[in-house]
Scaffold this motif. Structure first.
Motif, PDB file in Angstrom:
ATOM      1  N   GLU A 244       0.701  -1.131   0.168  1.00 47.70           N
ATOM      2  CA  GLU A 244      -0.152   0.187  -0.203  1.00 47.70           C
ATOM      3  C   GLU A 244       0.887   1.143   0.010  1.00 47.70           C
ATOM      4  O   GLU A 244       0.646   2.316  -0.937  1.00 47.70           O
ATOM      5  CB  GLU A 244      -0.991  -0.014   1.280  1.00 47.70           C
TER       6      GLU A 244
ATOM      7  N   GLY B 192       2.170   1.769  -3.473  1.00 45.05           N
ATOM      8  CA  GLY B 192       1.140   2.065  -4.552  1.00 45.05           C
ATOM      9  C   GLY B 192       0.817   3.711  -4.043  1.00 45.05           C
ATOM     10  O   GLY B 192       0.794   4.450  -5.129  1.00 45.05           O
ATOM     11  N   GLU B 193       0.997   4.068  -2.684  1.00 43.98           N
ATOM     12  CA  GLU B 193       0.821   5.571  -2.667  1.00 43.98           C
ATOM     13  C   GLU B 193       1.954   6.661  -3.103  1.00 43.98           C
ATOM     14  O   GLU B 193       1.681   7.523  -3.540  1.00 43.98           O
ATOM     15  CB  GLU B 193       0.446   5.574  -1.175  1.00 43.98           C
TER      16      GLU B 193
ATOM     17  N   PHE C 214      -5.399   2.003 -10.812  1.00 44.52           N
ATOM     18  CA  PHE C 214      -6.257   1.855  -9.461  1.00 44.52           C
ATOM     19  C   PHE C 214      -7.591   1.567  -9.772  1.00 44.52           C
ATOM     20  O   PHE C 214      -8.044   0.796  -9.144  1.00 44.52           O
ATOM     21  CB  PHE C 214      -5.609   2.637  -8.494  1.00 44.52           C
TER      22      PHE C 214
ATOM     23  N   VAL D 198      -9.177  -1.837  -3.905  1.00 43.00           N
ATOM     24  CA  VAL D 198      -7.998  -0.552  -3.500  1.00 43.00           C
ATOM     25  C   VAL D 198      -8.463  -0.352  -1.853  1.00 43.00           C
ATOM     26  O   VAL D 198      -9.575   0.045  -1.548  1.00 43.00           O
ATOM     27  CB  VAL D 198      -8.271   0.511  -4.241  1.00 43.00           C
TER      28      VAL D 198
ATOM     29  N   THR E 112      -5.311   4.388  -0.127  1.00 37.48           N
ATOM     30  CA  THR E 112      -4.931   4.626  -1.549  1.00 37.48           C
ATOM     31  C   THR E 112      -6.150   5.182  -2.538  1.00 37.48           C
ATOM     32  O   THR E 112      -5.672   5.926  -3.395  1.00 37.48           O
ATOM     33  CB  THR E 112      -4.544   3.263  -2.279  1.00 37.48           C
TER      34      THR E 112
ATOM     35  N   LYS F 240      -5.673   8.802  -2.293  1.00 34.17           N
ATOM     36  CA  LYS F 240      -4.637   9.257  -3.160  1.00 34.17           C
ATOM     37  C   LYS F 240      -5.056   9.508  -4.583  1.00 34.17           C
ATOM     38  O   LYS F 240      -4.861  10.260  -5.136  1.00 34.17           O
ATOM     39  CB  LYS F 240      -3.276   8.425  -2.885  1.00 34.17           C
TER      40      LYS F 240
END
Length: 191
Positions: free
Chosen positions: A51, A54-55, A104, A111, A115, A118
């Motif tokens: 996570e 991904g962020e 995403f 998700v 996230t 974001k």
């Protein structure tokens, strides 16, 4: 500004490429470690979780967009619009990849809330930035004033550009993105 560790940059680059060409589900710390030439445990030194990784990709996309817009803020408004619409092909790659946020969105239910936030911030950054360009262009008489607000028009333009990326990815034809971009520009300039 703090410089980022080269290994962390390489991990981000590889993870972003996998995200944009396959999916975030295909991003694994094992794959990243192998691709960068480090041990799997070393990936955790740079990113505590998938996570967080991904962020970081989304944060980097937002920083790149902000910098790109800052670099052109003194340019004529028509050039700003042109640079913005070309940003997708230049920084993402028509017929090659999807936007990190759109990648995403394809698996939205999987998700995490953090996230998602974001992704929503990236989306809002695009819409807010484009709305400002449209409003300034209208104020200067460079763009058509229509019954559509700059905000609703920015939503349409953004959707056309994202859709163009998706269509060109499926067809492997960059011209499909170019056609969507041309229509987006026409909407802003002539209503």
């Amino acid at each position: 500004m703090q410089t980022m560790n080269p290994t962390k940059i390489a991990l981000l680059d590889l993870a972003e490429d996998i995200l944009q060409t396959k999916s975030f589900a295909n991003v694994s710390f094992q794959t990243l470690a192998k691709g960068v030439g480090i041990k799997k445990g070393s990936v955790y030194y740079h990113f505590e979780s998938k996570e967080e990784l991904g962020e970081a990709i989304l944060d980097r996309a937002m920083a790149l967009l902000k910098q790109s817009l800052k670099d052109i803020e003194s340019e004529p408004i028509a050039k700003q619009l042109h640079v913005y619409t070309n940003w997708f092909a230049k920084h993402i790659g028509a017929a090659e990849k999807l936007c990190p946020g759109a990648s995403f969105a394809a698996s939205w239910d999987a998700v995490t809330p953090s996230t998602r936030k974001k992704v929503e911030q990236l989306y809002e950054l695009h819409k807010m930035s484009l709305s400002k360009i449209i409003q300034r262009g209208r104020n200067e008489g460079a763009f058509a004033v229509t019954d559509k607000s700059p905000e609703s028009l920015s939503t349409l333009v953004f959707a056309l550009l994202q859709g163009g990326l998706l269509a060109s990815r499926v067809s492997q034809d960059k011209e499909e993105f170019a056609q969507c971009k041309a229509l987006a520009l026409q909407l802003v300039k002539t209503g």
